[in-house]
Design an enzyme around this catalytic site. Structure first.
Site, PDB file in Angstrom:
ATOM      1  N   ARG A  34       0.851  -1.203   0.000  1.00 46.26           N
ATOM      2  CA  ARG A  34       0.000   0.000   0.000  1.00 46.26           C
ATOM      3  C   ARG A  34       0.880   1.244   0.000  1.00 46.26           C
ATOM      4  NH1 ARG A  34      -1.879   2.750   4.982  1.00 46.26           N
ATOM      5  NH2 ARG A  34      -3.540   4.237   4.470  1.00 46.26           N
ATOM      6  N   ARG A  75     -10.386  19.700   8.923  1.00 40.48           N
ATOM      7  CA  ARG A  75      -9.544  20.080  10.062  1.00 40.48           C
ATOM      8  C   ARG A  75      -9.920  21.480  10.549  1.00 40.48           C
ATOM      9  NH1 ARG A  75      -5.228  16.600  10.318  1.00 40.48           N
ATOM     10  NH2 ARG A  75      -4.780  15.409   8.424  1.00 40.48           N
ATOM     11  N   LYS A 216     -13.298   2.777   0.743  1.00 39.33           N
ATOM     12  CA  LYS A 216     -12.986   2.675   2.167  1.00 39.33           C
ATOM     13  C   LYS A 216     -14.231   3.035   2.972  1.00 39.33           C
ATOM     14  CE  LYS A 216      -9.042   4.421   3.543  1.00 39.33           C
ATOM     15  NZ  LYS A 216      -7.943   5.427   3.684  1.00 39.33           N
ATOM     16  N   THR A 274      -6.416  -1.210  10.045  1.00 34.79           N
ATOM     17  CA  THR A 274      -6.198  -0.237  11.123  1.00 34.79           C
ATOM     18  C   THR A 274      -5.886  -0.888  12.465  1.00 34.79           C
ATOM     19  OG1 THR A 274      -7.827   1.218  10.042  1.00 34.79           O
ATOM     20  CG2 THR A 274      -6.925   1.927  12.148  1.00 34.79           C
TER      21      THR A 274
END
Length: 470
Positions: A34, A75, A216, A274
């Site tokens: 990846r 953010r 995802k 993850t």
């Protein structure tokens, strides 16, 4: 040959980008590498890509490359004092534009949030360490009550679990990254922060058939439309990092099982990702809980499990891959594995291609065949067989280099390149040659050969034959 069915994906980073370490990781068990485009330059990724392709030539084995796009990360802006601390119960204010923020006005330069948010919606800051709830809204401000207090510092991420934003999954950076990755020749593109099926359609228009498209799943909104998203994608990643921020922690394991089963039902590869061996970023061994986490994904029937920081920036990248390989093999060899996998068998799909693939899996098990040889031009035949999670390995043979690399994500598939065959008998002969060459069979073994007639035409899985290896 890997002595396991599930695949390993490893993220490349500073700890693993050298040709020597890439080779060590491949030999330790990596099937697909990846490239995380949230970090690094195009030049960096091009160098790693070239090293992997050189390794592929040396090893004479296809190796998959997955590019992971950053996506529209939300953010907070720049705070005047770099960091503020908010306390539970107090009211704070977010502004869309203006001067540097302070304790009274925190910059949040994302107009789409101000357009979509409603009173009562939550905002999670810094992976959920701070939680606030919107109480009053204007065109360019949000007043919110602090539910869970803590520190907010410059540019920390913001998650909005209950809000669907009118936001493209592809930023200008993603589009430039995508063009670079497709020019290199990556095999898979992972699309971050998918919310709805139209996000997949938008990405597909840019990618076309140049790479497989992986969605995802890290937003609650995606779970509401998951069947449509799976059908429009080529593969799914269960991205438990952001998903675990936006839904309660206790719901993540069940959602993982649901997603793996839905992908298996659809015949699409699914990666569980993850923090799988997160403690191995700094330690040579994982915790027992982490080992159990990897094993759970294998018992669920996942096609692949993924290493992130463990292989990208950790101190023990090779050891992390070796550990994951050992956990997978131990799990698949356990006496409970087959019972659990077969208890979750999907219902038969009432189409000839799926029926032939299911029959091949059952027949191979019944006669103790050495392998199932799947002739596949697009990968679909191998995918239909893998959907049944057969007891015997799948030797997936194709004339396409690109397809052989994408199959490095598919459960149980050992992909091998083969030249064009012109006749049915030539196909059978080539199957036995490949099975011996790839060390799946010896003289006297049986093989189950699955193909589509006419040869080389995608989507025509309609032929099944048992052959003896001589």
């Amino acid at each position: 040959m890997r002595r396991r069915r599930a695949k390993i994906v490893a993220t490349v980073g500073p700890a693993s980008a050298s040709p020597e370490m890439l080779k060590a990781l491949f030999l330790a068990g990596v099937d697909t590498f990846r490239l995380n485009f949230s970090h690094g330059t195009h030049k960096d990724h091009a160098s790693v890509h070239a090293s992997i392709r050189a390794l592929e030539r040396d090893m004479r084995r296809p190796i998959g490359i997955l590019m992971d796009l950053q996506g529209p990360k939300i953010r907070v802006g720049t705070l005047r004092d770099r960091k503020i601390t908010v306390r539970s119960g107090e009211t704070i204010r977010f502004v869309c534009s203006g001067s540097e923020g302070d304790g009274r006005a925190i910059p949040l330069p994302h107009p789409e949030i101000f357009a979509a948010l409603a009173p009562g919606d939550d905002l999670l800051i810094d992976d959920g360490k701070v939680r606030v709830r919107a109480t009053r809204l204007g065109n360019d401000y949000i007043e919110a009550e602090v539910i869970v207090g803590g520190a907010i510092s410059n540019h920390k991420g913001v998650n909005l679990p209950g809000t669907i934003l009118d936001l493209s999954p592809l930023t200008s950076k993603d589009r430039a990254d995508l063009e670079s990755g497709l020019h290199l020749g990556v095999d898979w593109v992972a699309l971050s922060f998918v919310q709805k099926p139209s996000d997949v359609i938008e990405a597909r228009a840019l990618i076309g058939e140049r790479a497989g498209l992986m969605a995802k799943i890290e937003k609650p909104a995606a779970l509401e439309r998951i069947d449509d998203i799976i059908q429009m994608s080529d593969a799914i990643m269960v991205a438990r990092g952001d998903l675990g921020v936006e839904i309660p922690h206790e719901e993540v394991p069940a959602r993982q099982k649901e997603l793996v089963r839905a992908c298996r039902l659809a015949g699409k590869p699914v990666i569980v990702a993850t923090q799988m061996l997160d403690s191995m970023v700094a330690a040579p061994t994982p915790t027992r809980a982490e080992a159990s986490d990897v094993a759970t994904a294998i018992y669920d029937g996942a096609d692949a499990v993924m290493l992130s920081a463990e292989s990208a920036t950790g101190l023990y990248p090779r050891e992390a891959v070796e550990m994951m390989d050992r956990i997978i093999r131990s799990t698949e060899q356990h006496k409970m594995y087959r019972a659990i996998i077969e208890a979750t068998q999907p219902d038969e799909d009432q189409t000839p291609p799926h029926a032939v693939a299911a029959a091949a899996a059952g027949l191979a098990s019944a006669i103790h065949a050495a392998a199932i040889v799947a002739y596949t031009s697009s990968g679909a035949t191998a995918g239909r067989i893998a959907r049944k999670r057969p007891r015997v390995p799948i030797l997936a043979t194709t004339t396409s280099v690109e397809v052989s690399r994408r199959l490095c994500l598919l459960w149980g598939a050992h992909s091998a390149l083969s030249g064009q065959v012109q006749s049915y008998e030539e196909m059978v002969g080539r199957a036995t040659e490949l099975a011996k060459q790839e060390e799946f069979a010896v003289s006297g073994d049986s093989l189950v050969v699955v193909a589509g007639i006419p040869l080389g035409q995608a989507g025509t899985t309609n032929n099944l034959r048992v052959v003896s290896v001589s």
